[in-house]
Write a protein that holds these residues in place. Structure first.
Motif, mmCIF file in Angstrom:
data_model
loop_
_atom_site.group_PDB
_atom_site.id
_atom_site.type_symbol
_atom_site.label_atom_id
_atom_site.label_comp_id
_atom_site.label_asym_id
_atom_site.label_seq_id
_atom_site.Cartn_x
_atom_site.Cartn_y
_atom_site.Cartn_z
ATOM 1 N N LEU A 79 0.836 -1.208 0.000
ATOM 2 C CA LEU A 79 0.000 0.000 0.000
ATOM 3 C C LEU A 79 0.867 1.252 0.000
ATOM 4 C CD1 LEU A 79 -2.953 -0.667 2.457
ATOM 5 C CD2 LEU A 79 -3.102 -0.021 0.045
ATOM 6 N N ILE A 131 0.798 4.216 -2.795
ATOM 7 C CA ILE A 131 0.510 5.618 -2.477
ATOM 8 C C ILE A 131 1.644 6.516 -2.973
ATOM 9 C CG2 ILE A 131 0.294 7.255 -0.547
ATOM 10 C CD1 ILE A 131 -1.294 5.015 0.917
ATOM 11 N N ILE A 191 -9.487 -0.994 -0.333
ATOM 12 C CA ILE A 191 -8.461 -1.275 -1.358
ATOM 13 C C ILE A 191 -9.028 -2.001 -2.571
ATOM 14 C CG2 ILE A 191 -6.480 -1.081 0.205
ATOM 15 C CD1 ILE A 191 -6.288 -4.153 -0.036
ATOM 16 N N MET A 245 -10.494 0.494 -4.875
ATOM 17 C CA MET A 245 -9.609 1.247 -5.765
ATOM 18 C C MET A 245 -9.716 0.731 -7.209
ATOM 19 S SD MET A 245 -6.222 1.271 -3.345
ATOM 20 C CE MET A 245 -5.165 2.278 -4.408
ATOM 21 N N LEU A 246 -10.105 -0.539 -7.352
ATOM 22 C CA LEU A 246 -10.021 -1.158 -8.685
ATOM 23 C C LEU A 246 -11.064 -0.650 -9.685
ATOM 24 C CD1 LEU A 246 -9.178 -4.742 -7.413
ATOM 25 C CD2 LEU A 246 -7.592 -3.114 -8.458
ATOM 26 N N ILE A 267 -8.757 5.702 -14.663
ATOM 27 C CA ILE A 267 -7.724 6.729 -14.489
ATOM 28 C C ILE A 267 -7.053 7.046 -15.822
ATOM 29 C CG2 ILE A 267 -5.465 7.215 -13.477
ATOM 30 C CD1 ILE A 267 -6.391 5.658 -10.988
ATOM 31 N N LEU A 309 -7.273 10.328 -9.644
ATOM 32 C CA LEU A 309 -6.042 9.756 -9.074
ATOM 33 C C LEU A 309 -5.969 10.039 -7.574
ATOM 34 C CD1 LEU A 309 -2.921 10.569 -11.296
ATOM 35 C CD2 LEU A 309 -3.424 8.369 -10.262
ATOM 36 N N VAL A 318 -8.555 7.908 -5.658
ATOM 37 C CA VAL A 318 -8.193 6.496 -5.509
ATOM 38 C C VAL A 318 -7.039 6.365 -4.508
ATOM 39 C CG1 VAL A 318 -7.428 4.420 -6.711
ATOM 40 C CG2 VAL A 318 -9.057 5.933 -7.806
ATOM 41 N N GLN A 319 -6.147 7.341 -4.542
ATOM 42 C CA GLN A 319 -5.049 7.333 -3.572
ATOM 43 C C GLN A 319 -5.574 7.497 -2.139
ATOM 44 O OE1 GLN A 319 -2.580 10.774 -3.265
ATOM 45 N NE2 GLN A 319 -0.714 9.562 -3.172
ATOM 46 N N ALA A 343 -6.578 4.248 -0.787
ATOM 47 C CA ALA A 343 -5.431 3.464 -0.305
ATOM 48 C C ALA A 343 -5.055 3.921 1.102
ATOM 49 C CB ALA A 343 -4.238 3.614 -1.247
ATOM 50 N N ARG A 402 -6.121 -8.303 -6.847
ATOM 51 C CA ARG A 402 -5.460 -8.151 -5.543
ATOM 52 C C ARG A 402 -4.412 -9.248 -5.337
ATOM 53 N NH1 ARG A 402 -4.575 -3.773 -4.476
ATOM 54 N NH2 ARG A 402 -3.360 -4.841 -2.913
#
Ligand code: FE2
Ligand code: FE2
Lengths: 250, 316
Positions: free
Chosen positions: A33, A37, B47, B50-51, B57, B70, B73-74, B77, B286
């Protein structure tokens, strides 16, 4: 319009955009992770720089151009990024070595551009310099981690170096536009960066036993608009919405 | 009374008194387990979440939208990180939690098993999915377990930003050309019912609710939260000028709430069981990231061990 200045801004902006794009492909797929990031952060920084360069380029170009028409509505031969940044995310070692080879040049370039006679470029460089220092710290530390980690990581990193290093020379080789921009006091003479660039790169490589043979890929001519086949696919994704739905606000 | 029961009574009394339970405090084993399950499920949702959005993106329609997506999505995370850390305070490692996700032992929110088929889906997810998440999470900022509650406070701030950003994408589409508005309507059509499913089964089918209310993990039931979401969202859809795909949706003057149609519970359970449109590929993404990253994580550990050993040698 000032063709040289316009193209020079594209050379600067396109590198950041295509590399930012490559990094953005990884978002959500990183090995941890934390690295996910961090790489997204670099991508965000690069796209932020892209907007500044293209907004300025749009002003120079005039007509109806905008940051988005410049980002999305050119054809392959009108993008001027270096070949290095369009290389694939083959594995994490490739991502890191590509980043490191770019960052080491980028920081020197930005340092020099803070002295540009063009105030806008100098201001963009000033703002981006802080970011690129952080990027270089990140990528060089990871080159060391991978280069001196396990046997497997060393081998993968060495393989990445062998693939990517031959493209590095393009980052420190002037095109005629860059030469002219330097003569006007706007752009950087890349010859002046060469020595320090190679020193930065080779020092890190040598510290962890990575070997960079002095090979130069003679087809690395991205800054003249001659790309690899990869760029077309990048643009296919990048431009999809703007091409499929022209002239709309998003 | 056995000492165990005394401890439990005192524990419950603290919760009833709205005190926070901290990692070093005594807690019933079931409380610990329930929290590991819920917090990690929440972390996994961040997480895996995020997909579907990450899918757009590289194709975002403008530089500004690309940066916004971006960054969003960050943020997710980052939410995953806070939540894994909160779960770790209960005595389980991040690696174990990932293992539970990768082997299918742990669940994540089913909404992320739906595909993102157009740019408007990015708007719809921000508006509806982050919107639904906020309703759950605002409640959780007052949950009894301290680290979880505090993680929620940080996360909620960002989620409401995501919700506004998503709604603004929808608004831009709805004020744009006809094909843009059609894209927005199509996204609403596909994401409306899965968003309602995010609140979980009906109260009558939800066995965990009573215990969760006692521990203040839940202060409102699934059905109450779902109603709250519908009541907030209907006027927002009206403002956009798009139609919620539910013929039974109408304002009920007596209840002071919107009535709405029945969720397709068969679909809900099918997706939970792994048979949704994207369950397999989400999990595979994942697992692939984890497996392909193994050599990187090993290298990082090996390198830091070398550095530490060198330091020891130098100081010795
Ligand atoms: Fe989140
Ligand atoms: Fe969010």
């Amino acid at each position: 319009m000032d063709q040289d200045l316009y193209k020079y801004l594209l050379i600067l902006g396109d590198n950041s955009m295509i590399l930012g794009h490559r990094l953005s492909e990884l978002c959500g797929h990183g090995p941890t992770l934390e690295t996910d990031i961090a790489l997204t952060n670099i991508s965000l920084d690069l796209f932020g720089q892209v907007r500044s360069y293209y907004q300025y380029a749009a002003k120079i170009k005039g007509e109806e151009s905008t940051e988005d028409s410049i980002a999305f509505l050119r054809t392959e031969r009108q993008y001027y990024n270096c070949i290095l940044v369009e290389q694939e995310n083959t594995n994490f070692a490739h991502v890191i070595v590509r980043q490191f080879l770019f960052d080491a040049q980028h920081q020197l370039l930005l340092e020099s551009l803070t002295q540009s006679q063009d105030e806008t470029i100098a201001a963009i460089a000033q703002k981006s310099l802080k970011e690129s220092k952080y990027h270089l710290r990140f990528s060089s530390e990871w080159v060391k981690r991978l280069g001196d980690g396990t046997e497997e990581s060393h081998q993968k990193t060495q393989e990445a170096v062998e693939h990517l290093y031959p493209f590095a020379h393009e980052l420190v080789t002037n095109t005629s536009i860059e030469t002219r921009m330097n003569e006007k006091g706007i752009g950087t003479n890349l010859d002046d960066l060469k020595e320090e660039y190679y020193k930065t790169v080779i020092d890190v490589f040598e510290e962890v036993g990575l070997v960079a043979k002095d090979l130069k890929n003679r087809f690395a001519k991205g800054k003249s608009g001659q790309h690899t086949e990869r760029l077309g696919y990048i643009l296919g994704e990048l431009q999809y919405m703007q091409r499929a739905y022209p002239n709309m606000q998003w | 009374m056995s000492p165990e029961i005394k401890l439990e009574d005192a524990f419950q009394a603290r919760i009833d008194d709205e005190q926070k339970i901290e990692p070093k405090d005594w807690m019933p084993e079931k409380y610990r387990k329930t929290h590991i399950r819920q917090i990690s499920q929440h972390a996994h949702s961040e997480i895996v979440g995020m997909l579907p959005e990450g899918n757009w993106i590289t194709r975002a329609p403008s530089l500004k939208r690309k940066l916004g997506l971006l960054a969003k999505v960050q943020d997710e995370a980052g939410h995953g990180l806070y939540l894994y850390s909160a779960a770790e305070t209960l005595g389980i490692s991040r690696d174990e939690l990932f293992d539970q996700l990768h082997t299918g032992k742990a669940k994540y929110s089913s909404i992320f098993n739906y595909p993102t088929l157009s740019w408007a889906d990015i708007g719809a997810i921000g508006w509806l999915v982050d919107g639904a998440a906020i309703i759950n999470q605002v409640m959780l900022t007052r949950t009894s377990y301290g680290p979880y509650a505090r993680a929620m406070v940080r996360i909620c701030k960002e989620e409401s930003f995501h919700q506004r950003q998503g709604y603004e994408i929808m608004l831009t589409l709805c004020q744009g050309m006809p094909e843009q508005k059609a894209m927005a309507q199509d996204a609403l059509n596909r994401f409306w019912w899965p968003s309602l499913m995010m609140f979980g089964p009906r109260d009558s089918d939800s066995p965990n609710t009573e215990q969760s209310v006692k521990w203040k993990i839940k202060r409102k039931t699934n059905d109450e939260l779902r109603q709250q979401f519908v009541d907030i969202t209907v006027p927002q859809a009206e403002y956009l000028g798009i139609t919620i795909p539910d013929p039974d949706l109408k304002w009920n003057e007596d209840r002071g709430h919107y009535d709405f149609g029945e969720i397709d519970w068969e679909e809900f359970w099918q997706v939970v069981k792994g048979n949704g449109p994207c369950n397999k590929e989400r999990l595979k993404a994942r697992v692939d990231a984890w497996e392909e990253g193994a050599w990187v994580r090993e290298a990082a550990v090996a390198y830091s061990t070398k550095i530490k050993n060198n330091e020891v040698k130098r100081t010795a």
